[in-house]
Structures are given as structure tokens and as C-alpha cells.
Scaffold this active site. Sequence first.
Site, PDB file in Angstrom:
ATOM      1  N   GLY D 152       1.817   2.747  -1.667  1.00 42.03           N
ATOM      2  CA  GLY D 152       3.136   2.744  -2.042  1.00 42.03           C
ATOM      3  C   GLY D 152       3.250   1.433  -2.798  1.00 42.03           C
ATOM      4  O   GLY D 152       2.770   0.425  -2.558  1.00 42.03           O
ATOM      5  N   CYS D 153       4.411   1.561  -3.790  1.00 40.83           N
ATOM      6  CA  CYS D 153       4.671   0.397  -4.591  1.00 40.83           C
ATOM      7  C   CYS D 153       5.374  -0.811  -3.870  1.00 40.83           C
ATOM      8  O   CYS D 153       4.827  -2.012  -3.977  1.00 40.83           O
ATOM      9  CB  CYS D 153       5.690   0.911  -5.665  1.00 40.83           C
TER      10      CYS D 153
END
Lengths: 342, 342, 342, 342
Positions: D152-153
Site C-alpha cells: 500500500g502507498c
Amino acid sequence: MSSRVGVAIVGASGYAARELFRILLNHPGVAITAATSRQDEAPRVDALHPSLARRIDLVCEPFDADRIAGKADFALLALPHTASMAAVPPLRERGVKVIDLSADYRLADAQVYADWYGHAHTDARGLDEAVYGLPELFRPRIPGASLIANPGCYSSTSILALAPLIAEDLIERSGIIVDAKSGVSGGGRAPKPSFHFPECNENFSAYGVGRHRHTPEIDQVLTAVAGGKGDPVETIFTPHLVPMDRGILATVYAQPKRTAVEHDLIELYRSFYASSPFVRVVSHLPATKDSSFTNFCDITVRVVRGKILVLACLDNLVKGAAGVAVQNLNLMLGHPEETALL
Amino acid sequence: MSSRVGVAIVGASGYAARELFRILLNHPGVAITAATSRQDEAPRVDALHPSLARRIDLVCEPFDADRIAGKADFALLALPHTASMAAVPPLRERGVKVIDLSADYRLADAQVYADWYGHAHTDARGLDEAVYGLPELFRPRIPGASLIANPGCYSSTSILALAPLIAEDLIERSGIIVDAKSGVSGGGRAPKPSFHFPECNENFSAYGVGRHRHTPEIDQVLTAVAGGKGDPVETIFTPHLVPMDRGILATVYAQPKRTAVEHDLIELYRSFYASSPFVRVVSHLPATKDSSFTNFCDITVRVVRGKILVLACLDNLVKGAAGVAVQNLNLMLGHPEETALL
Amino acid sequence: MSSRVGVAIVGASGYAARELFRILLNHPGVAITAATSRQDEAPRVDALHPSLARRIDLVCEPFDADRIAGKADFALLALPHTASMAAVPPLRERGVKVIDLSADYRLADAQVYADWYGHAHTDARGLDEAVYGLPELFRPRIPGASLIANPGCYSSTSILALAPLIAEDLIERSGIIVDAKSGVSGGGRAPKPSFHFPECNENFSAYGVGRHRHTPEIDQVLTAVAGGKGDPVETIFTPHLVPMDRGILATVYAQPKRTAVEHDLIELYRSFYASSPFVRVVSHLPATKDSSFTNFCDITVRVVRGKILVLACLDNLVKGAAGVAVQNLNLMLGHPEETALL
Amino acid sequence: MSSRVGVAIVGASGYAARELFRILLNHPGVAITAATSRQDEAPRVDALHPSLARRIDLVCEPFDADRIAGKADFALLALPHTASMAAVPPLRERGVKVIDLSADYRLADAQVYADWYGHAHTDARGLDEAVYGLPELFRPRIPGASLIANPGCYSSTSILALAPLIAEDLIERSGIIVDAKSGVSGGGRAPKPSFHFPECNENFSAYGVGRHRHTPEIDQVLTAVAGGKGDPVETIFTPHLVPMDRGILATVYAQPKRTAVEHDLIELYRSFYASSPFVRVVSHLPATKDSSFTNFCDITVRVVRGKILVLACLDNLVKGAAGVAVQNLNLMLGHPEETALL
């Protein structure tokens, strides 16, 4: 690396220079061998442009034509106007080919330059020999040039929007309206009240109405496109400031000489730009964001109540400045026009 | 108009001054009778702020304490720090009450001021008599004050977020984290590289980590709220710049002394601010935009993994500057606190 | 409160409605006595618009003409087109005066409405009796009206820009170019791909070229301004989307019938709007931000290469929607035109 | 072209997919041989993404594992969670290696997945075999993987910020505060009220406080970094929405176990990431814009009042999604890690 051509970036601190670095770092035939800055302390390029950290290990030096000539075959000048015409002659005397991103060599007539820029032109020979670096119109002349006048960002947009209509003599040459809108990076990197964030954010206005210096450039080039026959082209050019970083959109209104048909015009544009890889003639209304961070100019045409509307957009820092400079460099070096630009 | 109190705006050119004009023009008990500017040519107020055209017919004059005292009972100072402490004594000597929007009278201890602002304080008497103008905490002291130190924008947000927890001695006083985010107008109207549109647009960063001058202000006021018992409050204050015009959001993290219950905390906040019309204790996560162009501070509380989180926001130019100044003025004049602020 | 007139906001959830609440809450002669929403759960107004928390204590109800007539003398309709023309007749039958912010009563000719909006018009009587609510042009007709068609935001801007030139018969009536630019709130509050933040932020484009529904409205009103003599006015209207919340700027290009002199034109505009408190004829190039959150329309005129350029801007949600609605309401109630609007 | 590896983009319409196209079109070892979309009409890729016009000539097809296996050796999945875990098994059964950009294979424990995502996990084998694709921490495991869970970012940003401190056991593992701020593109391309331009422009707020799904991912990976000794890592993760397109900045606050020295910490970070070409440990405060449109993560460290602050930023669509996916692909293919990413 031995087969790479040495390129110097003269005037390394601004936005156009940053884009030149970014693009040329991915160019297989070029090595950036020098960068100059008027700043006192010889800053590293990545201190000027932190986004380039880990990408480039180069220290800026003061401008010195001998040193540049010793390191580079080409100089890309990202200087303010008047500074360029002081730097160009010594570079050319030493055999360095120049692509000048300033306005200094764009206007063929020194008097017109003096009228619009408020300074006498000091390099008549350069002015005489410079080639206007818009490949879509002047591609054959670029490979042999030793001095390229890189076009203004508004100028490229406006000229590419109008060239097919002018070349085919389809429209009246006076009263052409170019209502242009630009992101703020077009105003450069130096802080000014009008580019202070709380002033231009959430704001939209026109500026320089009737007085913008890209006007004579647009008129001159389009008059050349007209082939010297008939009246000169006279545009009414109105720039506006958009609260965004990048992008220019020109909305052009022209009076056709005979009834215009939208479909035929789009076909004309497709044909006119068929061998130009960076002009995309589209059927939808172009949006600046689709050309941002690219070297493309997107164009479409509409006919509304008898008028011809052309909508054209590009990234002012790429196709409007650094990208077209590299496009010119590619043509001068014999590389494919798209090298490092896709 | 005869019953209106005369107010002078000293330092008329910045954003806080513009908001003072905007708000006071709708105040039924106030007349703006003078405005000063250091600019040479005595500009009209609406030349400095074109949004005020047709609203105000007033020409700025150079600062002159006698002239101001002849026209105004109150002076609202929107000057840079150090300029304020030069202007305040002559005004007060002439009987003018002052609300100072600069930082000059916020820190009670002249040495702390010197440490953080890099200048010796030159008005010990003013420093001694100034009342910190945060009505939600110091309302009783404001009507009788002759000099108000209007709070810093980050300070108001942070203090309002933490005051109930500190007043009730619910949290550890050291290690409190205030992660704050502000729109760009908080940086003032003077162009600087970091506020140049293409630099701060599409960008987010922290600045002044560990060194921001609102830190000692927050600590001092919250220590006072703690009532002088126990350790001083020590916050870790981290400001960030948000690409928007207005608004501050503080995300505060505190260590409770005993197990915290979210619902009880929200009730505590509601109770603590029950008589403060401009604090809205909300159950949703507050967004700066809902308080923009208002004098409200919106606050909520959460408990996450045992920590207390407080989220508070306000408009830095209104509740964080000009709005709270008018709130103070209302208290000093005996007007309802909300006058001209809804 | 007893002397206040009851006003209902019909269609309470959108941006124009929020502005109506914000403005009317400061109106000394009005009480907001009802709000309607098609949403199922009878939301509080401040749940729809959290910025209004602490300002209004009102719950939305479903639309019911009887209930509204029982509570309100005026209904301000912020409904989508076609929804308005269903709601207007039952309200008017019950004696409620209506200011309709939709497009339903703006076009005098039902066939033109059907052509541009794709629906047959179902309220011929309303269409016949509606007064176009642009006070600067039709002030005398507004006090006696029982149904006001509040102008479109682009329409107001364009009409105010052109009315003096048309009224004085100074320009050619066909081929008038209106290159207009609007902030995103003009597109309403319903999420759509083209208004998704990452799509329209950092972007600029035209839309609806040649097809925007404000075109026939502009043409109709300006033709009326021309006094029924000569040809109808025909504009080429090109809207663009600007990445900002609020504001419209129209850049208008017109062909003068005889040589135009800039100074004379500005004087003409000053004279034409001398008794209109919300039109500011300025000598600088107007910027949308100076009119944001105000009810002002700022206008200037330039002559460039023989063409007349008019630049006009306003806040699309205030002077372009809710503000002019309140201006109309003031005229209908006999209040000063500026009440609650400064 | 014959030596290029075939890659399919599964789920071609979103922002991460667009970035995958943009990056892979410049990859010398990869050919994009298929793209899938759930949209009915088999759109061209450049109809979904007009910025790619002239760059790619490919039509989307419905998802069909057989067809993809016939054309591609690798599939990059840019699907919503739950859609990915339906597509992964049939692809892997047919020998296609998968890099999954969704959340479906990031959490090692199916129960944790079910708790946070609200769906039972349906691919236990995939979950067991997936390698977490953060090269800076798990580089040795990536070349041999057949299924990569792309991070995930927010997770990448937070983990890279904290890994050196956790690996060296320098900080307390509970009470770590990650105050994170993201541009709007992190929310995807589907229009929603909270991403409607006039809602999130000129606005700043927290969201999902205490409930964001990247929390267990961050905790799980950092606990693994801790080596299984001692307590699990427990972060307090607070995301905020910034009115900009791209970029995440995490401001991390940690309690050191012993007195922390800023200079030593920066050296530790430099050493820890010495062989990671895409982590730039800088001495200035990092700004998201300097990493925008790059695959770099910029990090610095500060010590304030005894706490360690780490500031880390990256482009959520590049280093936070498509860029790291290509970085993983490079490792799997044996290409230099930087290929197509500079």
C-alpha cells in the site's frame, strides 16, 4: 559514454532548465557536461533542483565561453532575454552550436525586437542566421542550423493551432482571436506578487492584454507560413493565468473565407501534421492534463455559427520549452525526433 | 454613524488587515477612521485590496501616533513583529487602546521573546500589561485591557485543542505532539520562494520543525491553563504547508493519565466550551473548509490505541487573526461577542 | 423576528442553496422558515452543510406546497431544471412568490426551451409571467413580479459585459465571441467524473463548445436589450473549466460599428451602471478572486487592434446565483438592494 | 521486440494502471501484450487514458485467464480488493506470475484480512506463497516469487520511515505515531462526494482515524522487521487528505529507548539504505513535489525534545504503486532495479 555528445545547460536554475536536465538524463546520445549559473557559490545542480538528487552529479560554474567550448558541442541557453544575446556570440565564435530558449532570436526584425522588448538587439549576425525551432513547420532547416531560436510557449501553441488554416489560405488574416490560458510556471521561478500562491490560487484573470510579447512572434511566423502572399497575419492575443503549474490551452477563433466544414478541417489538420509525431489531432476537446509532462500538442477543430474554433494545448515547460529544444537537438544530431521525448 | 467608535488599522496592506477591513465594514458599532501603510504613495485602501472597491473610501497615511489618536479610540495593529513594539507605546501614551496582531506581546517573558525572535524586547511595560486575547480562556480579563496580544494562528488552534485536557489534568504534559497543517496565507503577503505558486502548489512538506515560534506561545498559555501546578507543558510542534489559501488543522496526540473514553471526552469539551459561541465541538472529523471565512473553531476528540487524538481547525485569517481581534474588540466595547462575526 | 418575512429554501442540499442560507442568515428582514430536500431522512440543514453548524436549527422536509405556503411568503428554488417547473405552479397557486434559480423560466419561448433542454415546457403561464431577474437591466419590473427567473451564472457575466455596447448599438450583433471560464462549483454538488479532483485539478479545458445552454439565454436577453430593432444578437459562447472553486471570467470580443476609443467606452460603462451598486467598472484587468464571496461584478473594457474586448467577472455562486436572488428578493420586499449583500 | 517479456495489465482503467502503462512503455525488456477492463465495450487503452494517445495501440478485453496466459508471462493486477483474489488463482494455475497491486495478499493472516476488509479470504495458498513486494526490505525473496503483494502507498511510506529504527531496536514499539498526508489520487478514479473538486479543493481534513486498512499492514511488516523478538509493533496511523493530485508525506513520531542524536540517526539511515537506489536520505525537510513523478522515497530524521521525528515522502502512484511494481518486476526478470524507473 564516449559516443555521447557533450551538452551544456547555460542558466541552470529555472524551470525550463530543470526540464532540460530531466529529459536529457534519459537521452542515450547526450552527456550533460556543464551547467552554468549566475549564483555566487557554485551550487550543485541537485541543490538547485532537489528532484534531481541521485540523478546528476554536477556543479554549476560561472558562464565562461572558453570553458563551455572545451566541454560541450552544444549549449542550451535557458537565460532571460538580453542575457542570451550576450552569451550567444562568444559561444558561436568558439564553434558551439546554440539552442536559445529565450526570446532574443525569435523576431527576425531587430526593430520589432526593440519595440516589444525595450532593448536594441546587439547580435545582428545571430539574428540573421537563427532558425526558428518549430520542427513541425521548419523541420528541413533545423539540421543545418548553428543557432536555433526556440519558440515561445504561447507562440508554439498558437502557431500550431493556426498553421494549417493559414497555409491553406482558409481564413481571414486579420482579426484572428487567440484567447490563451497558461499555468503559472510559464512566469518563471522568480517570486513576484502576481505569482504568490495566495494571490493566484483560486483566481483567474487576463494579463498583458494587447501587449504580450508573443504577439509579434506569432504574427511573424504565421505570415511566413502564408508564404509572403497577401496581407500579414494579425492576431489579437489575450493571455490568462490559470491556477495550475503547467499547461497552455489556446482557444482560437477565425473567420473562414468560405463555408467551413468541421469534418473536412479535422482531416486537413490530420494531413498537415501527418509526419509530425508530436502533434495529436484529436476529435474530443483537448485538456491540458493529457499533454502534461509530455512533448505532445493536442489539437481539435470546431465550427460554431460559421466561425472556425481551434483548441490546442501543450505543456509549456516541455513542448513549449525544453521538450521542443530536445526535439531540435535530435534533428541537429540526426537522432530520431522522438529520442528521450516519449 | 455618530455613535460608532473610531478604529484605526495600522499596517493596512497584508492579508490580516484586509480581513479586518472586511469584517469591520459590517460592524454596526465601529467606524474605520484611519489606515496606515509604509508605502510611499499613500495608496487608497481599495488599491491595496481591490476586493474592497466600493466598500471603503479611505486613503492610507504614514504612521503618526498623534494623528491616529486624533481619529481613533482603538488601533488594530497588523504589523510585522518588532514594528509593533515600536508603535504600541506612543499609541498607548495617547490613550489609544491597542489590539496587536503581531507576536510582540504574546510571550510574557522578555527573555523567551529574545530567544525565539532574535530581538530584545523594548516595551517592558506593555509586555507586563498585555492580555492574551483568546476569549475562550481569558474572557474576563479582556474588557478591562488596554493592550491585547492577539494570539498566533497555530497557537489558537493548538491551545483550544488542548485546553480542556490540560485544565482537567487528564494528560501528560510533556511529549504532547501537535502536528499542524496550514494554508499558505499564514505566511503573509510578501512574495518568497517557498510561497511561489509553482513551488508550493501540488506540494506538501513540513517546515521549521522544532523551531517554530508559536511553540513557546502554546507552551506558555497551556502552562497557565494548568494553573501553575506541576510541570510546564511541553509540546512538540510540527507545522506543515498545505497547498490552499486558508485554514489550519491541528492533529494533536496526547498520553492520558488514566484510561480515556471518547464519549466522555467529547462531553468534557462540550461542557468546557459551552459558553464560547465560536467553538463548535463536533462528532465528525472536522474539515478546514467548514470553518473557512468564519470565526468558528471546530474540534473533535478520538481515542486510538489508548492515545487521545484531538483534531481542531479554524480559518487562520479569521478565528486565527482578524476575527478573534474583532471578538476581543467586541468584548472591550461591551458588544455581544458575535457582533459582525456571523 | 415577528416583522421578518418567511422564506423557504426549496432544494436545500446544493451549493447555491448553501449560499442562500449563508446570506439570508444575515438578512434583517427575512426568516428562513422552511427547507426542503428530496433526501429520505429529513436531514438537518447543518448536516447537509456543516459550515452552517450553530447558525441554523432547521430540519429539511419533503416538498409540500401546502406546508410551504403555510410557513413562507417567498420560496427560493434551488432545484434542477424540470423539477422547478413542477414545483412552481402549486406554490404560486397558493400565493407564494417564487424566485427560481433553475433554468426553467429563463427562456421566454417554450420551443427554444424544448430545443435546448430536451423537455417540453409544462408551465406556459409561469413562462409568460416570469420576469428575468437581472436587476441591472430589468430593475423596474422586479418589485411587482410574482415569479423571478434567476439568471444563469455565465449568462449574467456575459450579459452585463455586453449590455452597454448592445444598448448603444455600438457593435455588430453576430459573431460576438464570449470566451468564458468558470470554477468547478458551477457544475453543482453531484460527483461526476469530470469534476473528480484528480481529473480537473491541474487541468484546463473547454467543454460544451457550441452547445452550452446559456447561449440562447444570453442571446435572448441581449436581443431584448437591443430593443427589438434590427437583427437578433448571436454569440459564440465557449465555456472552460478552471481548477478553482468559484468565479467566472468572460473575455468578450466584439466588432465595433465605428472606431472604438477605450476611454470613452469605460466612461460609457460607468454611466450605464451608475445606479447599479453591484457592478464595479474598473480600469485594471479584473480578477475573479476580487469578486469571490461578494455580489459584485467587475468589468473593464479594452480596444485591441480595432476590436473591443470586455472582461467581466463575478462569483458564480453569489452574483451568479444566490446573491442576485437575494438582490431580487430585496427589490420585491422594498429593502435596499444591498441588504445582506455587503 | 522478440526478446521482450509479455506483460498483461489487468484492470486497465484506474490511475495505477495508467502509471503502469506510462512506465512500461519505456521498458526495454517488456511488451504490454494485453489489457483487461470490466467495461462493456472493449475500449482502447488510449480512450481510457487520453494522455497515452500515440503511445499504445491496444484494445481492452474482458478478463480471461486462458487468453492472458496465452499472451503474457506476467500479470500486473490493478483491481479492487476481493476482485484480485478471484483473478490470481486461475492466472497462477496457468503459469502466469502475478504482481498484485490490491490489498488482497498483503496481510499474512487471513483472519486479520477478514477483520479489516470485511471479507473472508478465498485463496489460502496464494496468501501463503505471496511475497511482500517492498524491495528495500525483502529484495532477496522477490526474484524467486511467483506472487508479489505490492505494498500500500501509505504502508511503503511509513515502513521505509520506520524500518531502520525498528531493525536496530532503537524505539518503543507501541505508541508510534504516523501522521500521514496524501494527495487525492490515492482515493482512486471513481467519483465520490469526498473527492468532488469543490469538496476537497481548498480543504484539509483527517479521515478514517483509527480505522485505516493500511494500519495492520504497517504493523505486520514492521513487526517482521523487528525479527520476531519482543512485542509487536503498534502504530497509531492517521491519514489526511491534501488538495493535490499526488504525493504522500508521513510525519512519524517515535520514543527512543535511549537518547537519540540526530546526526547519528541520519548516518544510520544512509547506511541502512545504502544499496537501495530509490531511497534518498536527505538532510533537508523533504517535500512531496521533489519525488512526484519519480520512484524515489525521500527521508530525513530530526530529534525534537527527545522524540525522534522521521519525515518521509513519495509519489503514491509511482513509488507507492506502479513504480514499485515495476521495481519488483525488474528484480523478477533479472533487470537492473532502476530499469524504466529513472
